[in-house]
Design an enzyme around this catalytic site. Structure first.
Site, PDB file in Angstrom:
ATOM      1  N   ARG A 117     -36.620 -28.254  31.226  1.00 36.88           N
ATOM      2  CA  ARG A 117     -37.318 -27.467  32.225  1.00 36.88           C
ATOM      3  C   ARG A 117     -37.772 -26.089  31.725  1.00 36.88           C
ATOM      4  NH1 ARG A 117     -34.264 -26.348  37.769  1.00 36.88           N
ATOM      5  NH2 ARG A 117     -34.035 -28.608  37.590  1.00 36.88           N
TER       6      ARG A 117
ATOM      7  N   HIS B 238     -43.658 -36.638  36.694  1.00 36.33           N
ATOM      8  CA  HIS B 238     -42.845 -35.459  37.016  1.00 36.33           C
ATOM      9  C   HIS B 238     -42.470 -35.482  38.499  1.00 36.33           C
ATOM     10  CE1 HIS B 238     -41.355 -31.550  35.748  1.00 36.33           C
ATOM     11  NE2 HIS B 238     -41.883 -30.974  36.827  1.00 36.33           N
TER      12      HIS B 238
ATOM     13  N   TYR C 199     -58.445 -27.355  47.875  1.00 36.12           N
ATOM     14  CA  TYR C 199     -59.683 -26.594  47.817  1.00 36.12           C
ATOM     15  C   TYR C 199     -60.167 -26.344  46.388  1.00 36.12           C
ATOM     16  CZ  TYR C 199     -58.586 -25.540  52.687  1.00 36.12           C
ATOM     17  OH  TYR C 199     -58.291 -25.642  54.013  1.00 36.12           O
TER      18      TYR C 199
END
Length: 841
Positions: free
Chosen positions: A31, A77, A121
């Site tokens: 990570r 993921h 968007y």
């Protein structure tokens, strides 16, 4: 009983330790820390691979960010969508990454900390540079592993041609460790990688010649080099970053600080708010207005100062108390073979080159295998071309394709692959043109295989391939540095950058200072009106002129008795006609204080020199003080007290002496006293001094000279209306210190009061500046010797209402051209003083 058998008894301590270690290792490896090879954390690598699989290359249309995030979450993921989206957004922010990898369309956030628009968007695709990161991924160049549900393979590392970890940096907080790596310039890093390839034994210090230091996407200034050097050599260090600022003037004439670049990872809006809060809380003085004028053309923050504020003082306060100056704590921790390690710049380059070497070898093996497989088929097709009639007969006579293939294998000793290719061959391949193409392809494949074999057999050739590809990357994507590095003064010698030329230093009545090459001032004959010397405001005029060389140290003494230090090259340079810069912006003197004198020394580091020389100071009421130069040999930025000044008095002169000089002090009413320096006892910096000359209540001291033995200097005095004369020093008798003195010039209404006393020889020129700003430089040898009590001759013609402001003896100009006679000067300068052209014009 069966239920009990499935229960494993464990103490809480052991279970917590095991679980915590598993968790921490998962965070470290999967990570928070980047891989040293491709410089990416797992989430970034998965985003890149998902975009590659979606075909979102730089030359294809953008796709909705939600598409990319969905692909990442669904296949590679299984974490929160916001985490994946934020990671992708950061890779597309030009203020976060030095070389962004994602080409975003829509609101991708701002340097003010504004969040990006929702993923539904915005749109995204890969940048062109990202092609170099994904290059050759389909050629078995990297290891693969199955995804979280063992259904889809994904790469464990990307075969990047770009040293991403070095050029883009990384930051992450793991468990028990963190990483914070600075970005660098791609061109410099490529040069360093090439240097490492040429010489694998190269040291970290030698690599500093190539990688100068971090190069932040937001630009700014890296202030000081020790932290940079330590970070590059050890992997851990503190880099000081400053905003890039300029001092400008508003239309009304007020000074303003303009910020054009800010430190890396600083939130601009929060920074401005913090400055505004500190102004409102009176923690920062001198600022009247702050405004953000940034637009699409670039960043611009304007800070307008109050009328009496000192720009340099305000700026230093901002640097100290606000994020305009901040530090970047470099901590180069990355995963090497799955284990976290602290890495120097040389280590980072070494691991990247090792990775590229592995990729190039694996790619070459793949290309060679594919070329050999194709050559095998081409050779079979050529056999078919040569025996086409028999092959057609065999195929027509066979009941099934498999039977035909088996017959071909047995008849022509073909492989299974070759026989399959012949059976699947189209009729068009029987043409002569196709045969020529096959022969050309065979020859090309044989050359390629030979070349690839040479690469695989020779490590030096492999390294040359890596180097060539790196240089190609530099050619395509290399750019100039954005962050400027300012080396601290103790780390290099600034004198190396300046020729040791003589400079004229001028200080105006209102406190503007500049240095100008002495050669710009040319000699005129006695009686000329002078050349334009400085552009000043109507109420301002040049008050002091000094001469020093560029490498000298200047000690500035103010009328309040303070002493400041400055190297001559640190004084702002200006043309002869320019105004200069406010002295408060150069040395930190009080707004109501003024520089009255200077001491020009070669070096303050010479112990013998500073202990055998003295500074003699004189005040307006006739007080004199003598102190060893050693007391002023330790510069301080804020200055020191040089002499205690009583109320109503002020310092007017300070001179450097050997301890044996003859001292002369002259008063405005025409009297002068001469005594030996040895009659004045040296005292420390803290002290007021003793009486040098006794003067009347309405009189004041105008100057002091110190004449060394055997110097053959004469005494030159000048009155405010332009009359002056030279007198032999011996005409002044030696008296006791503190007396009233003797007449030095005959003061009349025509001559005006005494304005200056100078020690001169025939090798000097006299530089005179009047209140209107005009200058004249005349040779001292043109001024005849006269008696002590005479009124002298006219030295400079003054216009009506004008008067002499300042006088200084300077070295002679040699054989410079004489530009004007007195008559020519008078005829050529009838315009007002502030607009007058120079005499040469």
């Amino acid at each position: 009983m069966e239920g009990e058998e499935r229960i494993i008894k464990q103490t809480v301590e052991k279970e917590m330790a095991r679980s915590y270690i598993d968790y921490s290792m998962s965070v470290i490896v999967s990570r928070a820390l980047p891989d040293v090879r491709d410089g990416l954390k797992p989430v970034h690598r998965k985003i890149m691979f998902a975009m590659h699989e979606l075909g979102l290359t730089f030359n294809r249309p953008h796709k909705k960010s939600a598409t990319v995030v969905g692909e990442v979450l669904g296949k590679y993921h299984p974490h929160g969508d916001s985490a994946a989206y934020e990671a992708m957004v950061r890779m597309g922010q030009p203020f976060s990454l030095r070389y962004p990898l994602v080409d975003g369309q829509g609101n991708f956030g701002s340097v003010d900390g504004d969040p990006p628009a929702a993923m539904r968007y915005t749109e995204a695709r890969m940048k062109k540079i990202t092609d170099e990161v994904m290059a050759d991924i389909d050629k078995e160049t990297v290891d693969w592993t199955l995804n979280f549900d063992d259904t889809i393979p994904e790469p464990t590392v990307l075969p990047t041609k770009i040293p991403l970890l070095i050029v883009n940096g990384a930051s992450g907080i793991a468990v028990g460790m963190a990483t914070n790596m600075a970005p660098h310039n791609l061109s410099e890093v490529v040069d360093a990688c090439c240097a490492y390839i040429d010489n694998p034994e190269i040291t970290g210090e030698e690599l500093l010649q190539y990688v100068k230091g971090p190069d932040f996407p937001t630009g700014g200034i890296i202030y000081g080099y020790e932290g940079v050097k330590e970070a590059m050599l050890t992997g851990r260090g503190r880099v000081m970053m400053r905003a890039k600022t300029e001092i400008e003037h508003t239309p009304s004439g007020r000074e303003c600080i303009v910020i054009t670049e800010i430190p890396y990872m600083i939130n601009k809006a929060e920074m401005i708010k913090k400055i505004a809060d500190m102004i409102n809380d009176k923690k920062i003085e001198g600022i009247s207005y702050i405004n953000d004028e940034s637009d699409r053309n670039g960043l611009r923050i304007i800070i307008i100062l109050k009328q009496d504020a000192v720009a340099s003082v305000v700026l230093n306060t901002l640097f100290k108390n606000t994020p305009l100056q901040t530090s970047f704590a470099v901590n180069n921790i990355a995963l090497v073979n799955g284990r976290p390690e602290l890495l120097s710049m040389r280590d980072l380059i070494r691991h990247f080159i090792d990775h590229r070497h592995d990729v190039v070898v694996r790619r070459t093996r793949y290309d060679k295998r594919k070329a050999e497989e194709r050559l095998h088929i081409v050779l079979g097709l050529l056999i078919a071309q040569d025996n086409i009639d028999e092959i057609v007969h065999i195929i027509r006579a066979s009941q099934t394709p498999d039977a035909a293939k088996q017959t071909l294998i047995e008849r022509f000793e073909l492989s299974d692959i070759q026989a399959s290719a012949i059976i699947e061959m189209r009729l068009r391949a029987l043409t002569g043109l196709e045969r020529g193409k096959l022969i050309a392809e065979r020859d090309e494949l044989m050359k390629l295989i030979e070349h690839l074999t040479e690469i695989l057999e020779n490590v030096s050739v492999q390294m040359q391939v890596i180097k060539d590809e790196l240089l190609e990357i530099k050619e395509k994507y290399g750019d100039e540095r954005r962050s400027e590095i300012v080396y601290a003064s103790e780390e290099f010698n600034p004198e190396d950058f300046y020729a040791d030329d003589d400079m004229v230093i001028t200080i105006s009545h209102m406190g503007y200072i500049k240095r100008t090459p002495l050669a710009e001032y040319r000699t005129q004959n006695r009686g000329g009106v002078g050349a334009k010397g400085s552009a000043t405001r109507d109420e301002d005029f040049i008050e002091h002129i000094y001469v020093a060389s560029m490498h000298n140290t200047m000690l500035f003494f103010t009328e309040k008795g303070r002493c400041f230090w400055l190297k001559v090259y640190e004084i702002p340079e200006g043309a002869r006609s320019s105004k200069g810069r406010a002295i408060q912006n150069v040395i930190q003197i009080e707004p109501d204080d003024k520089v009255r004198a200077y001491i020009n020394v070669k070096s303050l580091a010479d112990a013998e020199y500073v202990n055998s020389n003295f500074i003699i100071m004189c005040t307006k009421d006739g007080t004199i003080k003598k102190t060893r130069l050693e007391a002023y040999s330790r510069p301080r930025q804020n200055g020191v007290n040089a002499i205690v000044i009583r109320e109503g008095d002020q310092l007017i002169e300070a001179k450097l002496t050997s301890g044996n000089a003859e001292v002369m002090i002259a008063a405005r009413e025409g009297k002068a006293i001469r005594f030996n320096e040895s009659t004045v006892r040296p005292i420390g910096r803290v002290g007021a001094g003793v009486r040098g000359i006794s003067i009347e209540e309405n009189d004041e001291v105008v100057g002091m000279i110190c004449v060394e033995p055997d110097s053959k200097q004469d005494v030159l005095v000048l009155s405010e209306n332009g009359y002056g004369k030279r007198t032999d020093l011996d005409e002044y008798r030696i008296t006791n210190r503190g007396g009233k003195g003797v007449k030095t010039i005959n003061i009349t209404e025509k001559t005006g009061k005494l304005i200056s006393i100078q020690a001169v020889t025939d090798e000097n020129d006299l530089m005179i500046i009047n209140r209107s700003g005009l200058t004249i430089r005349t040779a001292v040898e043109q001024i005849r010797l006269a008696g002590r009590a005479t009124q002298g001759v006219r030295i400079i013609n003054l216009r009506e209402g004008d008067a002499i402001a300042s006088v200084m003896a300077v070295p002679a100009a040699g054989d410079e051209e004489e530009v004007q006679t007195a008559e020519g000067a008078e005829n050529g300068a009838e315009t007002p003083a502030t607009d007058a052209p120079s005499a040469e014009e």
